[in-house]
Motif scaffolding. Structure first.
Motif, PDB file in Angstrom:
ATOM      1  N   UNK A  71       0.794  -1.283   0.040  1.00 59.25           N
ATOM      2  CA  UNK A  71      -0.066  -0.041  -0.045  1.00 59.25           C
ATOM      3  C   UNK A  71       0.799   1.276   0.017  1.00 59.25           C
ATOM      4  N   UNK A  72       1.960   1.340   0.749  1.00 58.30           N
ATOM      5  CA  UNK A  72       2.818   2.405   0.805  1.00 58.30           C
ATOM      6  C   UNK A  72       3.588   2.596  -0.675  1.00 58.30           C
ATOM      7  N   UNK A  73       4.068   1.462  -1.423  1.00 57.08           N
ATOM      8  CA  UNK A  73       4.484   1.485  -2.399  1.00 57.08           C
ATOM      9  C   UNK A  73       3.699   2.251  -3.342  1.00 57.08           C
ATOM     10  N   UNK A  74       2.193   1.767  -3.326  1.00 59.04           N
ATOM     11  CA  UNK A  74       1.325   2.364  -4.254  1.00 59.04           C
ATOM     12  C   UNK A  74       0.928   3.939  -4.112  1.00 59.04           C
ATOM     13  N   UNK A  75       1.230   4.241  -2.868  1.00 60.39           N
ATOM     14  CA  UNK A  75       0.827   5.816  -2.521  1.00 60.39           C
ATOM     15  C   UNK A  75       2.129   6.579  -3.390  1.00 60.39           C
TER      16      UNK A  75
END
Length: 404
Positions: A71-75
């Motif tokens: 999720x943090x990568x996607x942000x």
């Protein structure tokens, strides 16, 4: 193009697929931007033979939870996509790869009204033969969301198409099949194969080669279990097992307990150069996967002129015609694996025959140029269909545009 893997980041087969697809699209005259995860000292942004690569750093919030890290990568991917779109003015298509890019692709799709295509390379249900844990359920639900949000879904085999349709309740006409490709040129490089071969086996020993992740679904344990039967008929063989994974240490202990440490060697991660040369010097390449959406390693072996034994499952079963382009073992059957390997080692005429037919098939059907061409057709149809629709705010769905 959004993918958490792109060279030099190479976790599975996704990296190779995305790299070659991007390169093929660029050669056809398209401008491709790939948004991916940082890796080592690789440049944050570079022009990779025409492909514009953007590597991002996941938000630096410490977590042991892989789903949170994704999720943090996607942000970070969303932020980079916004910068690219603002700079270029427009993007025609978003192409997302697997559940790991779902969130960023969906966000950009709706924020900028850009049609989205996705490739589902494998499903969580297929990898685990069902859904049993909360994490598996979470990933499978995210895969469903990716399918739902995509205008078109690309599958690499008929097997994967049927799995996507049944698992995620997708309309059949939404899923298109485009097989993976392989680069045949890299097997024409001149090198001293005799010296290379002696790093792994004696001149009078035949090499049986496996490469892949050391996980249960890849069936590496079946090849080790079949080794005694194979060596009973052909003692002058060497098993070369490349790759690594959670089963590696357990399998090494098993081989030691069997007393075959000098016959079955683990070589760890193998780069493309050494992998290509091992295909060229091996007598048989074995891919006994219990689950395999496509099986690009089999194509690579075939392109290099190495006869293959594969499980009759998934994409592998579709690529190989038994005793014509390779050998098909009964899925999960150690005796069948041993029998097929022994037949190729024993029958030189059969080995040459399947090798010739396999090389011909690869050159005719499984090139990255063809993969790119078919992908562009899907992009074009998606753009056209999307231009004929508009978002109905009240119904919260796309409807056909009204023509005055």
């Amino acid at each position: 193009m959004i993918s958490w893997e792109y060279p030099p980041r190479n976790v599975g087969g996704l990296s190779n697929h995305v790299y070659n697809l991007c390169k093929g699209l660029t050669l056809l005259g398209h401008e491709v931007h790939i948004i991916t995860c940082e890796e080592g000292t690789a440049p944050v942004e570079e022009n990779d033979n025409g492909v514009i690569v953007h590597r991002v750093t996941p938000y630096r919030i410490e977590t042991e939870d892989f789903s949170k890290w994704i999720m943090q990568l996607n942000f970070s991917m969303i932020e980079e996509c916004i910068r690219i779109i603002r700079k270029l003015g427009r993007i025609d298509i978003i192409h997302a790869h697997d559940w790991l890019s779902t969130y960023s692709a969906k966000a950009i799709k709706w924020a900028f009204n850009i049609p989205m295509v996705s490739t589902i390379h494998a499903t969580e249900s297929g990898r685990n033969n069902g859904i049993r844990t909360d994490m598996q359920r979470y990933i499978s639900s995210t895969e469903w969301l990716l399918c739902y949000e995509s205008w078109k879904i690309i599958a690499c085999s008929d097997y994967m198409k049927s799995q996507i349709i049944s698992t995620f309740n997708v309309l059949e006409e939404k899923v298109e099949v485009i097989p993976n490709g392989v680069n045949t040129e890299k097997y024409d490089i001149e090198t001293d194969l005799s010296s290379f071969r002696r790093q792994y086996a004696k001149d009078d020993e035949k090499i049986i080669f496996f490469i892949g992740r050391h996980v249960f679904e890849k069936g590496i344990q079946l090849l080790i279990d079949a080794a005694p039967q194979i060596m009973e008929k052909h003692n002058k063989v060497k098993f070369v097992l490349a790759g690594q994974g959670p089963m590696t240490e357990e399998l090494k202990r098993k081989v030691k307990d069997m007393g075959y440490e000098n016959k079955i060697i683990f070589v760890g991660y193998m780069d493309n150069y050494n992998k290509s040369n091992l295909y060229r010097v091996a007598s048989v390449a074995v891919f006994p996967s219990l689950y395999e959406p496509f099986g690009i390693v089999a194509l690579e072996a075939m392109a290099a002129g190495c006869p293959v034994v594969v499980s009759d499952t998934g994409g592998l079963g579709e690529i190989i015609k038994h005793k014509y382009t390779g050998m098909k073992m009964i899925n999960g059957d150690v005796n069948s694996l041993a029998y097929n390997v022994i037949e190729l080692l024993t029958d030189n005429k059969l080995s040459r025959y399947v090798k010739k037919n396999a090389e011909k098939l690869v050159k005719e059907k499984y090139t990255w140029n063809e993969v790119a061409r078919l992908t562009v057709k899907i992009y074009e149809s998606t753009k056209q269909e999307a231009s004929d629709t508009e978002w109905d705010v009240d119904k919260r769905e796309f409807v056909e545009k009204k023509i005055d």
